[in-house]
Motif scaffolding. Sequence first.
Motif, PDB file in Angstrom:
ATOM      1  N   ASP A 135       0.884  -1.244   0.041  1.00 36.20           N
ATOM      2  CA  ASP A 135       0.002  -0.084   0.024  1.00 36.20           C
ATOM      3  C   ASP A 135       0.797   1.293  -0.060  1.00 36.20           C
ATOM      4  O   ASP A 135       0.485   2.249  -0.828  1.00 36.20           O
ATOM      5  N   ARG A 136       2.016   1.175   0.539  1.00 37.77           N
ATOM      6  CA  ARG A 136       2.759   2.431   0.876  1.00 37.77           C
ATOM      7  C   ARG A 136       4.049   2.041   0.432  1.00 37.77           C
ATOM      8  O   ARG A 136       4.710   0.853   1.028  1.00 37.77           O
ATOM      9  N   LEU A 137       4.705   2.962  -0.491  1.00 36.82           N
ATOM     10  CA  LEU A 137       5.978   2.376  -0.958  1.00 36.82           C
ATOM     11  C   LEU A 137       7.287   3.028  -0.091  1.00 36.82           C
ATOM     12  O   LEU A 137       7.274   4.085   0.412  1.00 36.82           O
ATOM     13  N   VAL A 138       8.129   2.014  -0.098  1.00 40.97           N
ATOM     14  CA  VAL A 138       9.225   2.390   0.611  1.00 40.97           C
ATOM     15  C   VAL A 138      10.389   3.063  -0.376  1.00 40.97           C
ATOM     16  O   VAL A 138      10.559   2.318  -1.320  1.00 40.97           O
ATOM     17  N   LEU A 139      10.927   4.331  -0.002  1.00 38.03           N
ATOM     18  CA  LEU A 139      11.940   4.593  -1.268  1.00 38.03           C
ATOM     19  C   LEU A 139      13.121   4.187  -1.121  1.00 38.03           C
ATOM     20  O   LEU A 139      13.581   3.756  -0.347  1.00 38.03           O
TER      21      LEU A 139
END
Length: 356
Positions: A135-139
């Motif tokens: 769901d959320r991207l790790v940069l």
Amino acid sequence: MSVKFKNVILALLILVLLFLLILISSKVYKFYVASKLDREVSNDSDVIKIGFSLGTLKEERWVKDRDIFMAKAKELGAEVFVQNANNDDEDQLKQVKYLLDKKIDILVIVPNDLKKASAAVEMAKKAGVKVISYDRLVLNSNVDLYISFDNVKVGKLMAEYLVERYPKGNYLIINGATNDNNTKMIKEGYDSVLLPKVKSGDINIIGEEWSPNWMSEYAFQSTEKYIQKNYKIDAIIAGDDGLANGIIESLSEHRLAGEVAVVAQDADLAACQRIIEGTQLMTVYKPLDKLAGDAAKLAVKLAKGEKLNVNNTIYDGKYNVPYYKLEPIAVDKTNIDDTVIKDGFHSRDDVYRYTN
Ligand code: BGC
């Protein structure tokens, strides 16, 4: 030797024999149980172990994500170890370490912080464990897969919905946390719709706020601030339904609920009820069955070393990573029955609880 004495000796012998028999059979039984356990344990090592590290469980949706993911993984014969970091970056790192110590085969992570979580990804990669950013991207981390909705489209849907109904006016924007990449994606989406209108002078953005940890209380206070400044607010974009909750609470204290158009995302039950009541106009519905179900399937595939065939990519600041992208849906009074309710995301009774 008397007959009586002989009988006593015989009885004693029988007793000793019986005792020996019980002893031997209990040993044999213990050995059987132990070897059966051994067999089960060694079979266990064939079971795929998934580590699911969640940045938070505060918003209603994450509980659904967790439950659907676990059910699907179980159906696929995998075992899931869940950890919740409660919005704490240090804890998330420690929990990932704990999961790796448990010898997970794959890590699925919802990062609390878009950059700090890269340490967790690195740790997993060093241990030879593949990583899915959920769901959320790790940069900057080159995760093996990013699975989420089209979060730019989430922002676009919010702005398009408002601009159609309020082509001119004062807009207030209360975003989610700055350490969540989705906040940036949503902004990219609403900016693409709003900025040309700002340029033409039709829309005036009276404020743009960022709520730490997606705190509803912050959204409440921000709304208070703009109301106290005597702004006539026409429309508000809220980062999610939790924030919309704080915003609408503040609006109702000033008898403005239903007067100001509020849009958000998640289709939380309370938000769906507000849509029916008329205090929130729209929410962007993200079918979590699909997200969590597909994530579980892809996690098992990755753990087995199978190829995923995901062709779309997203730039994480350093690398292009595979992006499994799902479609969000704008939901209001007119289509809530055919989407949220039809999918069983919420029951009709619950959604219409306060209006029937
Ligand atoms: C998610 C939202 C959620 C928010 C707060 C975002 O990354 O996309 O659905 O409401 O985090 O947890």
